[in-house]
Scaffold this motif. Sequence first.
Motif, PDB file in Angstrom:
ATOM      1  N   GLY A  70       0.949  -1.048  -0.012  1.00  0.00           N
ATOM      2  CA  GLY A  70       0.498   0.101   0.236  1.00  0.00           C
ATOM      3  C   GLY A  70       0.408   1.096  -0.072  1.00  0.00           C
ATOM      4  O   GLY A  70       0.147   2.374   0.192  1.00  0.00           O
ATOM      5  N   ASN A  71       1.993   1.366   0.243  1.00  0.00           N
ATOM      6  CA  ASN A  71       2.836   2.108   0.221  1.00  0.00           C
ATOM      7  C   ASN A  71       3.190   2.707  -1.196  1.00  0.00           C
ATOM      8  O   ASN A  71       2.937   1.990  -2.296  1.00  0.00           O
ATOM      9  N   LYS A  72       4.427   3.985  -1.478  1.00  0.00           N
ATOM     10  CA  LYS A  72       4.463   4.199  -2.552  1.00  0.00           C
ATOM     11  C   LYS A  72       5.565   3.378  -3.687  1.00  0.00           C
ATOM     12  O   LYS A  72       6.614   2.943  -3.219  1.00  0.00           O
ATOM     13  N   ILE A  73       5.472   3.547  -4.816  1.00  0.00           N
ATOM     14  CA  ILE A  73       6.142   2.121  -5.886  1.00  0.00           C
ATOM     15  C   ILE A  73       8.158   3.246  -5.684  1.00  0.00           C
ATOM     16  O   ILE A  73       8.180   4.056  -5.801  1.00  0.00           O
ATOM     17  N   ASP A  74       8.427   2.443  -4.691  1.00  0.00           N
ATOM     18  CA  ASP A  74       9.982   2.807  -4.733  1.00  0.00           C
ATOM     19  C   ASP A  74      10.793   2.537  -5.724  1.00  0.00           C
ATOM     20  O   ASP A  74      10.916   1.294  -5.195  1.00  0.00           O
ATOM     21  N   ILE A  75      11.128   2.787  -7.022  1.00  0.00           N
ATOM     22  CA  ILE A  75      11.603   2.196  -7.180  1.00  0.00           C
ATOM     23  C   ILE A  75      13.595   1.768  -6.841  1.00  0.00           C
ATOM     24  O   ILE A  75      14.551   0.939  -7.318  1.00  0.00           O
ATOM     25  N   ASP A  76      13.800   2.859  -5.910  1.00  0.00           N
ATOM     26  CA  ASP A  76      14.825   2.198  -4.937  1.00  0.00           C
ATOM     27  C   ASP A  76      14.710   1.183  -3.815  1.00  0.00           C
ATOM     28  O   ASP A  76      15.696   0.688  -2.797  1.00  0.00           O
ATOM     29  N   SER A  77      13.698   0.192  -4.047  1.00  0.00           N
ATOM     30  CA  SER A  77      13.575  -0.545  -3.061  1.00  0.00           C
ATOM     31  C   SER A  77      14.504  -1.855  -3.284  1.00  0.00           C
ATOM     32  O   SER A  77      14.924  -2.239  -3.902  1.00  0.00           O
ATOM     33  N   ALA A  78      14.652  -2.518  -1.793  1.00  0.00           N
ATOM     34  CA  ALA A  78      15.277  -3.943  -2.230  1.00  0.00           C
ATOM     35  C   ALA A  78      14.464  -4.662  -1.792  1.00  0.00           C
ATOM     36  O   ALA A  78      15.195  -5.511  -1.620  1.00  0.00           O
ATOM     37  N   THR A  91      22.491   8.226  -2.262  1.00  0.00           N
ATOM     38  CA  THR A  91      23.220   8.458  -3.285  1.00  0.00           C
ATOM     39  C   THR A  91      23.730   7.734  -3.759  1.00  0.00           C
ATOM     40  O   THR A  91      24.049   7.652  -5.228  1.00  0.00           O
ATOM     41  N   PHE A  92      24.861   6.865  -3.071  1.00  0.00           N
ATOM     42  CA  PHE A  92      25.817   5.976  -3.985  1.00  0.00           C
ATOM     43  C   PHE A  92      25.003   4.533  -4.696  1.00  0.00           C
ATOM     44  O   PHE A  92      24.909   4.533  -6.186  1.00  0.00           O
ATOM     45  N   ARG A  93      23.246   4.340  -4.062  1.00  0.00           N
ATOM     46  CA  ARG A  93      22.294   3.576  -5.126  1.00  0.00           C
ATOM     47  C   ARG A  93      21.896   3.953  -5.982  1.00  0.00           C
ATOM     48  O   ARG A  93      22.508   4.019  -7.247  1.00  0.00           O
ATOM     49  N   GLN A  94      21.825   5.570  -6.205  1.00  0.00           N
ATOM     50  CA  GLN A  94      20.905   6.494  -7.221  1.00  0.00           C
ATOM     51  C   GLN A  94      21.914   6.360  -8.160  1.00  0.00           C
ATOM     52  O   GLN A  94      21.925   6.317  -9.411  1.00  0.00           O
ATOM     53  N   THR A  95      23.504   6.585  -7.503  1.00  0.00           N
ATOM     54  CA  THR A  95      24.947   7.096  -8.914  1.00  0.00           C
ATOM     55  C   THR A  95      24.300   5.850  -9.511  1.00  0.00           C
ATOM     56  O   THR A  95      25.303   5.726 -11.210  1.00  0.00           O
ATOM     57  N   GLN A  96      24.826   4.571  -8.727  1.00  0.00           N
ATOM     58  CA  GLN A  96      24.942   3.559  -9.134  1.00  0.00           C
ATOM     59  C   GLN A  96      24.050   2.676 -10.313  1.00  0.00           C
ATOM     60  O   GLN A  96      24.191   2.566 -11.760  1.00  0.00           O
ATOM     61  N   ARG A  97      22.514   3.863  -9.705  1.00  0.00           N
ATOM     62  CA  ARG A  97      21.115   3.186 -11.149  1.00  0.00           C
ATOM     63  C   ARG A  97      21.566   3.670 -12.405  1.00  0.00           C
ATOM     64  O   ARG A  97      21.176   3.477 -13.780  1.00  0.00           O
ATOM     65  N   ARG A  98      21.780   5.087 -12.228  1.00  0.00           N
ATOM     66  CA  ARG A  98      21.829   6.655 -13.150  1.00  0.00           C
ATOM     67  C   ARG A  98      23.192   5.242 -14.122  1.00  0.00           C
ATOM     68  O   ARG A  98      23.505   5.708 -15.153  1.00  0.00           O
ATOM     69  N   THR A  99      24.773   4.973 -13.751  1.00  0.00           N
ATOM     70  CA  THR A  99      26.098   4.291 -13.956  1.00  0.00           C
ATOM     71  C   THR A  99      25.300   3.241 -15.017  1.00  0.00           C
ATOM     72  O   THR A  99      25.319   3.155 -16.803  1.00  0.00           O
ATOM     73  N   ILE A 100      24.588   2.759 -14.970  1.00  0.00           N
ATOM     74  CA  ILE A 100      23.924   1.391 -15.112  1.00  0.00           C
ATOM     75  C   ILE A 100      22.851   1.590 -16.376  1.00  0.00           C
ATOM     76  O   ILE A 100      22.832   1.105 -17.476  1.00  0.00           O
ATOM     77  N   ILE A 101      21.762   2.022 -16.317  1.00  0.00           N
ATOM     78  CA  ILE A 101      21.277   2.921 -17.102  1.00  0.00           C
ATOM     79  C   ILE A 101      22.028   3.771 -18.208  1.00  0.00           C
ATOM     80  O   ILE A 101      21.933   3.748 -19.712  1.00  0.00           O
ATOM     81  N   SER A 102      23.329   4.277 -17.909  1.00  0.00           N
ATOM     82  CA  SER A 102      23.288   5.104 -19.045  1.00  0.00           C
ATOM     83  C   SER A 102      24.354   4.514 -19.946  1.00  0.00           C
ATOM     84  O   SER A 102      24.339   4.419 -21.169  1.00  0.00           O
ATOM     85  N   ILE A 103      25.374   3.628 -19.136  1.00  0.00           N
ATOM     86  CA  ILE A 103      25.738   2.348 -19.912  1.00  0.00           C
ATOM     87  C   ILE A 103      25.223   1.398 -21.127  1.00  0.00           C
ATOM     88  O   ILE A 103      26.033   1.254 -21.960  1.00  0.00           O
ATOM     89  N   ARG A 104      23.946   0.875 -20.611  1.00  0.00           N
ATOM     90  CA  ARG A 104      22.788   0.403 -21.242  1.00  0.00           C
ATOM     91  C   ARG A 104      22.545   0.683 -22.279  1.00  0.00           C
ATOM     92  O   ARG A 104      22.572  -0.122 -23.245  1.00  0.00           O
ATOM     93  N   PHE A 105      22.214   2.200 -22.503  1.00  0.00           N
ATOM     94  CA  PHE A 105      21.733   2.710 -23.065  1.00  0.00           C
ATOM     95  C   PHE A 105      22.428   3.043 -23.729  1.00  0.00           C
ATOM     96  O   PHE A 105      22.677   3.519 -25.421  1.00  0.00           O
ATOM     97  N   ILE A 106      24.149   3.531 -23.858  1.00  0.00           N
ATOM     98  CA  ILE A 106      24.915   3.387 -24.798  1.00  0.00           C
ATOM     99  C   ILE A 106      25.029   2.352 -25.521  1.00  0.00           C
ATOM    100  O   ILE A 106      25.308   2.197 -26.064  1.00  0.00           O
ATOM    101  N   LEU A 107      25.456   1.308 -24.561  1.00  0.00           N
ATOM    102  CA  LEU A 107      25.411  -0.268 -25.582  1.00  0.00           C
ATOM    103  C   LEU A 107      24.626  -0.516 -26.380  1.00  0.00           C
ATOM    104  O   LEU A 107      24.714  -1.202 -28.096  1.00  0.00           O
ATOM    105  N   LEU A 108      23.317  -0.497 -26.178  1.00  0.00           N
ATOM    106  CA  LEU A 108      22.055  -0.204 -27.496  1.00  0.00           C
ATOM    107  C   LEU A 108      22.465   0.524 -28.585  1.00  0.00           C
ATOM    108  O   LEU A 108      21.706   0.243 -29.335  1.00  0.00           O
ATOM    109  N   LEU A 109      22.615   1.998 -28.125  1.00  0.00           N
ATOM    110  CA  LEU A 109      23.040   2.459 -29.204  1.00  0.00           C
ATOM    111  C   LEU A 109      23.616   2.078 -30.003  1.00  0.00           C
ATOM    112  O   LEU A 109      23.375   2.792 -31.569  1.00  0.00           O
TER     113      LEU A 109
END
Length: 448
Positions: A49-57, A216-234
């Motif tokens: 019933g809580n907010k959909i937290d993208i950084d949830s473990a 903050t580290f989780r957000q940075t890690q997630r941003r890095t993973i998304i960016s590298i994955r998107f570059i590879l897709l391009l």
Amino acid sequence: MKNSVFSQKIYSFLLDTYRWYLQTPERSLHQAYDAALKIKEIEDKHFNGNKIDIDSAMYSNSVMDYFESDLKKLLKTVRMRLTELKASRWFLNEENQKAAQKVGIEHPSPSLVLEKLNFIDQVTSKYTTISDQTTSKALVVIPPNLPVEPVISDGNSLIVNPPTLPPKIPIKDSDNKSKVKRKADTVGVLPRSILSTISRLQVELDPNSEQDVIQTFRQTQRRTIISIRFILLLIIIPLLTHQIAKAFVLGPIIDRFRNTEEIQIFLNSEMEEEALVQLQRFEEKLKFENLIIKAPPLLPEQIETEMKKRANELAEEFRSESSNAIKNVFADMFSVVAFIWLLVVSKSSIAVLKDFFDHIVYGLSDSAKAFIIILFTDIFVGFHSPHGWEVLLEGVSRHWGLPASRDFIFLFIATFPVILDTIFKYWIFRYLNRISPSAVATYRNMNE
């Protein structure tokens, strides 16, 4: 008789279209309400019933990506349908409502409409109006000339209420920090270094500082993973599209039309000249080998037979090369379409990638920035760059089966690098000099 039937069909079509137009507010509200129900269902079923937290473990990264994609789509549906509801209610007047009653369309009661809107607002007020923030959770920058609803902070981001939703969320005290301070207000009694030291000590003594660092580290890690994955897709998707289209779609079609003897073997005169040179070298090689081994000279019939065999091999080779050039032209079109499609459907990933590069660029030292600038300028607009452009243009011409026009190559080298150099110098003067003056000074010292 036929005219009357045709007139009845036109009348029926226009009546259905007008009925659909009159039902637009009710349909938009129902679709927005249905999307909010789906968001609420995900919250109740998977997040207690809580907010959909993208950084949830609670779940793995793949599962959270799945929830994130659904959340973006549903929030976009709610936003678009509420905008459609507002626009349709503005266009529909009392005459349209009377016409709707005549054709048998009953609008829901105002209490039911307000109840659905209140439910939609309760569900969507937990999330940002910009879908990109669900991945990056960055600060939402609001232009000062746009009207904005009140702002609420959830600790990680600043959430702006949709302007189309009627209920308003009260402002908290923490929002005053987001206001832009004037230059006179930034002058304090104590030096800034002392104040920053005190602030750092407060952060270090805060019992929740460890959680903030981990977040903050989780957000940075997630941003890095998304960016590298998107570059590879391009990179990978256009290449795969090129190879698949060339091998399975364009290859059989072009080979079928070029396997006849009537089709011209050479696409241009440059290919024909190359084939003649190879055939001439083959003839000279035969004579040279015959002289070395001191064997009896070859008869003219034998030489002619060998030459004919070699000519057939060259014809087959250049026919294949010509077909390959034609395939490359159409396969490159498929690759460009795939690349553009990937950019269109990945707007959120582009925003994360831009934030990723901003952090990398601003994290570099002034000497590193100057080194990268000098490296790229010397490669593309430097003294030795014309040779690189010449090789590149000749390779592209051969890839597409076009003759390498020396006049065009020299004209391109004489104009394009000059234009590129002018644009680059303007960028340094206009933007880099304002963003990082020390990097510009280092660049000038290294370039001298």
